[in-house]
Design a protein around this motif. Structure first.
Motif, PDB file in Angstrom:
ATOM      1  N   LEU A 119       2.942   2.837  -1.084  1.00 29.24           N
ATOM      2  CA  LEU A 119       2.774   1.588  -1.822  1.00 29.24           C
ATOM      3  C   LEU A 119       1.476   1.606  -2.634  1.00 29.24           C
ATOM      4  CD1 LEU A 119       3.875  -1.060   0.851  1.00 29.24           C
ATOM      5  CD2 LEU A 119       5.174  -0.327  -1.154  1.00 29.24           C
ATOM      6  N   VAL A 120       0.418   2.147  -2.037  1.00 30.59           N
ATOM      7  CA  VAL A 120      -0.862   2.231  -2.756  1.00 30.59           C
ATOM      8  C   VAL A 120      -0.733   3.161  -3.960  1.00 30.59           C
ATOM      9  CG1 VAL A 120      -3.261   3.021  -2.600  1.00 30.59           C
ATOM     10  CG2 VAL A 120      -2.255   1.674  -0.734  1.00 30.59           C
ATOM     11  N   ASP A 121      -0.060   4.293  -3.766  1.00 29.12           N
ATOM     12  CA  ASP A 121       0.130   5.235  -4.874  1.00 29.12           C
ATOM     13  C   ASP A 121       0.901   4.580  -6.010  1.00 29.12           C
ATOM     14  OD1 ASP A 121       0.106   8.119  -5.918  1.00 29.12           O
ATOM     15  OD2 ASP A 121       2.258   7.641  -5.907  1.00 29.12           O
ATOM     16  N   GLU A 122       1.938   3.857  -5.671  1.00 34.91           N
ATOM     17  CA  GLU A 122       2.725   3.152  -6.686  1.00 34.91           C
ATOM     18  C   GLU A 122       1.856   2.136  -7.411  1.00 34.91           C
ATOM     19  OE1 GLU A 122       7.002   0.966  -6.510  1.00 34.91           O
ATOM     20  OE2 GLU A 122       5.392  -0.005  -5.392  1.00 34.91           O
ATOM     21  N   TRP A 123       1.038   1.385  -6.659  1.00 36.56           N
ATOM     22  CA  TRP A 123       0.149   0.390  -7.268  1.00 36.56           C
ATOM     23  C   TRP A 123      -0.875   1.050  -8.188  1.00 36.56           C
ATOM     24  CZ3 TRP A 123      -5.161   0.381  -6.501  1.00 36.56           C
ATOM     25  CH2 TRP A 123      -5.857  -0.675  -7.112  1.00 36.56           C
ATOM     26  N   GLU A 124      -1.471   2.170  -7.759  1.00 40.85           N
ATOM     27  CA  GLU A 124      -2.490   2.846  -8.572  1.00 40.85           C
ATOM     28  C   GLU A 124      -1.954   3.200  -9.955  1.00 40.85           C
ATOM     29  OE1 GLU A 124      -5.224   5.041  -5.149  1.00 40.85           O
ATOM     30  OE2 GLU A 124      -3.537   6.114  -6.073  1.00 40.85           O
ATOM     31  N   ARG A 125      -0.716   3.677  -9.995  1.00 43.89           N
ATOM     32  CA  ARG A 125      -0.110   4.060 -11.265  1.00 43.89           C
ATOM     33  C   ARG A 125       0.042   2.838 -12.178  1.00 43.89           C
ATOM     34  NH1 ARG A 125       2.822   9.120 -10.363  1.00 43.89           N
ATOM     35  NH2 ARG A 125       2.628   9.693  -8.154  1.00 43.89           N
ATOM     36  N   GLU A 126       0.584   1.745 -11.604  1.00 44.82           N
ATOM     37  CA  GLU A 126       0.836   0.554 -12.415  1.00 44.82           C
ATOM     38  C   GLU A 126      -0.462  -0.173 -12.775  1.00 44.82           C
ATOM     39  OE1 GLU A 126       3.664   0.019 -13.688  1.00 44.82           O
ATOM     40  OE2 GLU A 126       4.702   1.576 -12.531  1.00 44.82           O
ATOM     41  N   PHE A 127      -1.429  -0.175 -11.866  1.00 42.00           N
ATOM     42  CA  PHE A 127      -2.711  -0.818 -12.141  1.00 42.00           C
ATOM     43  C   PHE A 127      -3.423  -0.116 -13.299  1.00 42.00           C
ATOM     44  CE2 PHE A 127      -7.263  -1.699 -11.230  1.00 42.00           C
ATOM     45  CZ  PHE A 127      -7.216  -3.086 -11.208  1.00 42.00           C
ATOM     46  N   GLU A 128      -3.329   1.230 -13.312  1.00 47.10           N
ATOM     47  CA  GLU A 128      -3.952   1.997 -14.383  1.00 47.10           C
ATOM     48  C   GLU A 128      -3.305   1.667 -15.730  1.00 47.10           C
ATOM     49  OE1 GLU A 128      -6.751   4.653 -15.993  1.00 47.10           O
ATOM     50  OE2 GLU A 128      -6.593   3.714 -14.015  1.00 47.10           O
ATOM     51  N   TRP A 129      -1.978   1.524 -15.752  1.00 43.28           N
ATOM     52  CA  TRP A 129      -1.300   1.138 -16.988  1.00 43.28           C
ATOM     53  C   TRP A 129      -1.732  -0.258 -17.428  1.00 43.28           C
ATOM     54  CZ3 TRP A 129       0.606   4.226 -20.302  1.00 43.28           C
ATOM     55  CH2 TRP A 129       1.270   5.408 -19.933  1.00 43.28           C
ATOM     56  N   MET A 130      -1.918  -1.154 -16.467  1.00 43.44           N
ATOM     57  CA  MET A 130      -2.355  -2.506 -16.820  1.00 43.44           C
ATOM     58  C   MET A 130      -3.744  -2.479 -17.477  1.00 43.44           C
ATOM     59  SD  MET A 130      -3.279  -5.777 -14.402  1.00 43.44           S
ATOM     60  CE  MET A 130      -4.912  -5.086 -14.049  1.00 43.44           C
ATOM     61  N   LEU A 131      -4.660  -1.713 -16.867  1.00 47.30           N
ATOM     62  CA  LEU A 131      -5.998  -1.620 -17.441  1.00 47.30           C
ATOM     63  C   LEU A 131      -5.958  -1.030 -18.847  1.00 47.30           C
ATOM     64  CD1 LEU A 131      -8.104  -0.338 -14.381  1.00 47.30           C
ATOM     65  CD2 LEU A 131      -7.904  -2.682 -15.235  1.00 47.30           C
ATOM     66  N   ASP A 132      -5.046  -0.099 -19.058  1.00 44.34           N
ATOM     67  CA  ASP A 132      -4.946   0.561 -20.362  1.00 44.34           C
ATOM     68  C   ASP A 132      -4.506  -0.413 -21.453  1.00 44.34           C
ATOM     69  OD1 ASP A 132      -5.071   3.199 -21.755  1.00 44.34           O
ATOM     70  OD2 ASP A 132      -2.967   2.711 -22.179  1.00 44.34           O
TER      71      ASP A 132
END
Length: 395
Positions: free
Chosen positions: A311-324
């Motif tokens: 779940l954390v790995d999935e969040w890290e990917r999406e959080f990074e896209w959000m910041l971008d």
């Protein structure tokens, strides 16, 4: 008040015993009636039905205390006979079978003993009951005895041919052991008590629906499928659901968890109040299940940790896209909007499961909030700084 309350206890116990004993009857007789259905308080205390017609009526009697004796003069006997004479067409040879199920023991040499399946003698039972009907002076049984004699000899014998007495039935405190014995084939090793508790929960819910008239009867096949489904939750690919949505008081939980970090995290992105309340319920159910599963040794800490890491790995990917997507000079309103979109997006993604066949979406949603509560994940672009400040305030 004390005396009245005490006098009502046997009746209350009797009603509870009747409901619980019905599960024993379902388990012990259901296999021989695969196309039948069991009902409560529809035709009688308990009844079997086939194709919309009653096939057997059962009167269930419970008495407190051991070694009690049932005789031909007992009020239980004559009250039961009167119920059946009033409602079960006693002279009809094709009428439903009739069973008196009692915790008492039929006294030797009585009609009730002669109507037991293993000591059956219908003519002797008729002779003995006719004698009591003519000679007893009991006011409590007078109407029933007179009605019995009014049937006529041939009709009385036909009536008794349909009756069986099941004596020495288990007392209410022994019913659970009977259910366990009938379900020995399904008991999951090491989790017997939890499995049985879940079966009892299913039965209590079913019995309530029957008594309230929301359900006419419980089909044998449906009951077998329900129990098999509960057993299936104890396999290596599955897990049991121990806290249903209906068990939870959302308002109480909202008050209890209102200051928790995962709730604050949702406030930071202006998550809608109604959905926030539902998120708190997901958190509670997921957290409670994790604790219970670990306590019951249904899952290992390593397996649960692996799921959290996914779940954390999935969040890290999406959080990074959000910041971008955010400009360097993005204001708080933009960060709120982006964070709310991220939260909504991830809560809608429930393809990750803790086990292949345990796919109830509340668990993935709730575990994300568990992780947000510890600060491992977040929704607002500045959540880490805000979590650190929050922990300082609460320290």
């Amino acid at each position: 008040m004390g005396k009245g309350s005490h006098s009502a206890a046997p009746n209350a116990i009797g009603y509870q015993h009747q409901t619980w004993w019905a599960l024993v009857e379902l388990l012990q007789s259901g296999a021989a009636r695969p196309d039948a259905a069991l009902s409560l308080e529809l035709y009688d205390d308990v009844a079997w039905e086939g194709e919309g017609t009653a096939t057997e009526l059962l009167q269930v009697k419970h008495h407190i205390g051991q070694n009690r004796t049932l005789t031909d003069s007992s009020t239980d006997v004559w009250r039961t006979l009167k119920v059946w004479m009033d409602e079960a067409s006693p002279a009809d040879i094709a009428g439903p079978g009739l069973a008196l199920v009692t915790t008492e023991a039929a006294a030797a040499g009585t009609a009730v003993a002669a109507l037991r399946p293993h000591t059956r003698d219908e003519k002797e039972a008729l002779r003995l009951l006719e004698h009591v009907a003519r000679t007893s002076e009991s006011k409590q049984t007078d109407v029933a005895r007179r009605k019995f004699l009014e049937l006529g000899g041939a009709a009385r014998l036909t009536f008794l041919s349909r009756i069986r007495v099941i004596d020495n039935s288990p007392h209410i405190e022994d019913v659970a052991d009977q259910v366990k014995r009938h379900l020995h084939w399904a008991l999951p090793p090491g989790h017997e008590d939890l499995f049985l508790a879940m079966v009892w929960r299913w039965w209590d819910d079913t019995a309530l629906a029957l008594l309230q008239g929301r359900q006419r009867g419980v089909d044998v096949g449906d009951a077998q499928a329900a129990i098999a489904d509960i057993r299936d939750q104890f396999t290596r690919q599955n897990l049991p659901t121990l806290v249903e949505l209906a068990d939870v008081n959302a308002r109480d939980l909202q008050q209890k968890y209102r200051t928790h970090p995962f709730v604050q995290q949702m406030h930071w992105v202006a998550f809608p109040p109604r959905n926030l309340q539902k998120a708190i319920v997901d958190y509670y159910r997921a957290y409670t299940h994790s604790v219970r599963w670990l306590e019951e040794d249904l899952i290992g800490l390593t397996e649960l940790t692996r799921f959290e890491d996914e779940l954390v790995d999935e969040w890290e990917r999406e959080f990074e896209w959000m910041l971008d997507t955010l400009n360097e000079d993005a204001g708080d309103d933009e960060k709120k909007t982006a964070g709310k979109q991220l939260l909504r997006q991830l809560l809608g993604q429930t393809s990750l499961t803790v086990r292949s066949r345990y796919n109830d979406p509340y668990f993935a949603r709730g575990q994300r909030h568990v992780l947000a509560d510890t600060g491992r994940i977040g929704w607002h672009a500045d959540f880490e700084t805000r979590i650190a400040d929050l922990l300082k305030v609460n320290a």
